[in-house]
Design a protein around this motif. Structure first.
Motif, PDB file in Angstrom:
ATOM      1  N   UNK A 216       0.837  -1.207   0.000  1.00 22.61           N
ATOM      2  CA  UNK A 216       0.000   0.000   0.000  1.00 22.61           C
ATOM      3  C   UNK A 216       0.871   1.257   0.000  1.00 22.61           C
ATOM      4  N   UNK A 217       1.887   1.264   0.862  1.00 28.92           N
ATOM      5  CA  UNK A 217       2.730   2.464   0.938  1.00 28.92           C
ATOM      6  C   UNK A 217       3.487   2.692  -0.369  1.00 28.92           C
ATOM      7  N   UNK A 218       3.830   1.613  -1.043  1.00 39.04           N
ATOM      8  CA  UNK A 218       4.520   1.753  -2.336  1.00 39.04           C
ATOM      9  C   UNK A 218       3.594   2.345  -3.399  1.00 39.04           C
ATOM     10  N   UNK A 223      -1.121   4.085   5.529  1.00 41.37           N
ATOM     11  CA  UNK A 223      -1.396   2.959   6.430  1.00 41.37           C
ATOM     12  C   UNK A 223      -1.063   3.418   7.845  1.00 41.37           C
ATOM     13  N   UNK A 224      -2.099   3.525   8.674  1.00 37.55           N
ATOM     14  CA  UNK A 224      -1.963   4.123  10.010  1.00 37.55           C
ATOM     15  C   UNK A 224      -2.872   3.387  10.983  1.00 37.55           C
ATOM     16  N   UNK A 225      -2.792   3.796  12.243  1.00 44.98           N
ATOM     17  CA  UNK A 225      -3.862   3.404  13.152  1.00 44.98           C
ATOM     18  C   UNK A 225      -5.062   4.318  12.865  1.00 44.98           C
ATOM     19  N   UNK A 226      -6.225   3.921  13.364  1.00 43.65           N
ATOM     20  CA  UNK A 226      -7.433   4.707  13.124  1.00 43.65           C
ATOM     21  C   UNK A 226      -7.326   6.107  13.750  1.00 43.65           C
ATOM     22  N   UNK A 227      -6.392   6.282  14.670  1.00 47.65           N
ATOM     23  CA  UNK A 227      -6.148   7.607  15.252  1.00 47.65           C
ATOM     24  C   UNK A 227      -5.173   8.423  14.416  1.00 47.65           C
ATOM     25  N   UNK A 238      -5.918  -1.142  15.499  1.00 50.68           N
ATOM     26  CA  UNK A 238      -7.026  -0.869  14.576  1.00 50.68           C
ATOM     27  C   UNK A 238      -6.383  -0.166  13.387  1.00 50.68           C
ATOM     28  N   UNK A 239      -6.285  -0.907  12.284  1.00 50.24           N
ATOM     29  CA  UNK A 239      -5.521  -0.457  11.122  1.00 50.24           C
ATOM     30  C   UNK A 239      -6.447   0.225  10.122  1.00 50.24           C
ATOM     31  N   UNK A 248      -7.365  10.980   5.580  1.00 52.65           N
ATOM     32  CA  UNK A 248      -7.568  12.201   6.384  1.00 52.65           C
ATOM     33  C   UNK A 248      -9.026  12.312   6.823  1.00 52.65           C
ATOM     34  N   UNK A 249      -9.944  12.072   5.887  1.00 56.26           N
ATOM     35  CA  UNK A 249     -11.372  12.217   6.192  1.00 56.26           C
ATOM     36  C   UNK A 249     -11.806  11.207   7.265  1.00 56.26           C
ATOM     37  N   UNK A 250     -11.307   9.990   7.147  1.00 51.02           N
ATOM     38  CA  UNK A 250     -11.707   8.939   8.089  1.00 51.02           C
ATOM     39  C   UNK A 250     -11.115   9.217   9.473  1.00 51.02           C
ATOM     40  N   UNK A 251      -9.841   9.600   9.523  1.00 48.01           N
ATOM     41  CA  UNK A 251      -9.225   9.900  10.826  1.00 48.01           C
ATOM     42  C   UNK A 251      -9.991  11.046  11.507  1.00 48.01           C
ATOM     43  N   UNK A 252     -10.390  12.047  10.752  1.00 50.54           N
ATOM     44  CA  UNK A 252     -11.156  13.155  11.339  1.00 50.54           C
ATOM     45  C   UNK A 252     -12.496  12.667  11.885  1.00 50.54           C
TER      46      UNK A 252
END
Lengths: 255, 255
Positions: A216-218, A223-227, A238-239, A248-252
């Protein structure tokens, strides 16, 4: 150890061999056990796949650590040096109930940085693989998916998180064009790589997300935690994997 | 009209022709419009597929009524006589976003009784078809799936119903071995036919469930409203298709 290009060729060959062996073993009787409960299964095929993979990796890279889901690898307490992560059968529930929608995953990290990742979609005969030199499905290099907004695409969400509305995921699902739920991290990561899903959220262990994270990063996916924080490579998270915009939208929305 | 065996051969051929045409049209530019909103899409391929199917059915069965999703058929106000139901592209959102997990469906009812049903899983090249004489995937007859309990299997549930917890579906999902969500009634009915899902619940219009209902009932599966009542063939229903055991359990939990 051989160089990474040689190792890569051998791991690709190993993935195709594991696919073939899994297809054969599926046609023969195998036993199914519960791990943490009736929704968490393990079969003798998970175990024998892991043993075969570990034995091959020991041969190729004898000094590396190996972290395998079924415990045949090492006790890995730190991510320094070379660490191989192995999910010998991802989506075991699907494997048992559907004989479809499951994956085999391997990845290599060096000092915590992803080097190469492999996701084999066994039934669809597709090996997603690569790293910083590009991401491929079998022999075909793929492009980064379009940087879509959450509202313009489908999102993969795991059942328990959606049902319990953890991290406001019901609202996140409503803002998308629709939630989807396939029951295998490998299969869902693959759908984010190809743009079939704008993102995917699930509670995952390191071997569930390690290969997908590299691929994914490539492809410029986040790819982050939900926070919105970094993932721990040695514990559960929680990935969230998603396009830059959707991430960005989901983390917000989640925080 | 020819006899039903002759008609059946011709509709099977039509389904394969529609598959081929759809694969060609997917590779060319097509337009996408919203119907009731941003989550309800229609493409020019939905429309042209329906027109082709209707013109072929008119030729084969000129006196029947035809109810098509996109409105190129008849205004059908009663289910008496012969009625063909057509979903020219089921799972249009998946078609647009994933180029996968969509279906083409046709069925024939006579005085409200199902005669033959057809579900074409385009990308997997599988035609589910048949009626009281048996159910087939391509040329292979399939057996009725095991009569599993809800707790022992996976269940398909539509996103909106699960998120809103309509009919206690969150609890129903928890009692299963896990919910799944594929976004196409045709694909999910097919998974119930093969036992990959123990059941499927969604709010559906007649062309969404008409073909699946015939195939499911021919395999001893129950097809009802979520209240356990009979389906209306001319309006929307919250449809439950499931094994006999799971159907009873789900109706009890839902009401």
């Amino acid at each position: 150890m051989e160089n990474i290009a040689q190792i890569d060729q051998k791991i690709q060959a190993l993935m195709w061999q594991m696919r073939k062996e899994t297809l054969v073993k599926m046609q023969q009787p195998f036993s199914i056990d519960e791990k943490s409960g009736r929704k968490d299964l393990v079969t003798t095929i998970d175990k024998s796949n892991e043993q075969t993979i570990i034995s091959k990796i020991r041969e190729l890279d004898p000094t590396a650590q190996i972290l395998g889901e079924e415990g045949f690898g090492d006790q890995v307490n730190q991510i320094n040096g070379r660490v191989w992560l192995i999910d010998p059968l991802d989506g075991t529930m699907n494997f048992v109930m559907q004989q479809n929608n499951f994956a085999i995953m391997i990845s290599l990290y060096e000092d915590g940085i992803g080097v190469v990742g492999y996701i084999m979609d066994v039934m669809n005969q597709k090996l997603y693989h690569g790293g910083t030199n590009g991401v491929f499905i079998n022999d075909q290099q793929i492009e980064a998916p379009a940087n879509l907004h959450l509202k313009d695409a489908l999102i993969g969400i795991s059942g328990p998180l959606l049902i319990d509305n953890n991290h406001n995921l019901q609202q996140i699902a409503r803002q998308s064009r629709g939630p989807r739920m396939y029951g295998s991290a490998g299969i869902e990561f693959a759908k984010v790589l190809t743009g079939e899903l704008v993102g995917y959220v699930s509670y995952l262990r390191p071997w569930d997300f390690a290969a997908g994270k590299i691929l994914a990063q490539a492809l410029n996916l986040q790819v982050k935690t939900i926070d919105g924080g970094p993932l721990s490579m040695l514990s559960s998270n929680v990935v969230l994997v998603a396009t830059e915009r959707a991430s960005k939208e989901i983390v917000t929305l989640a925080n």
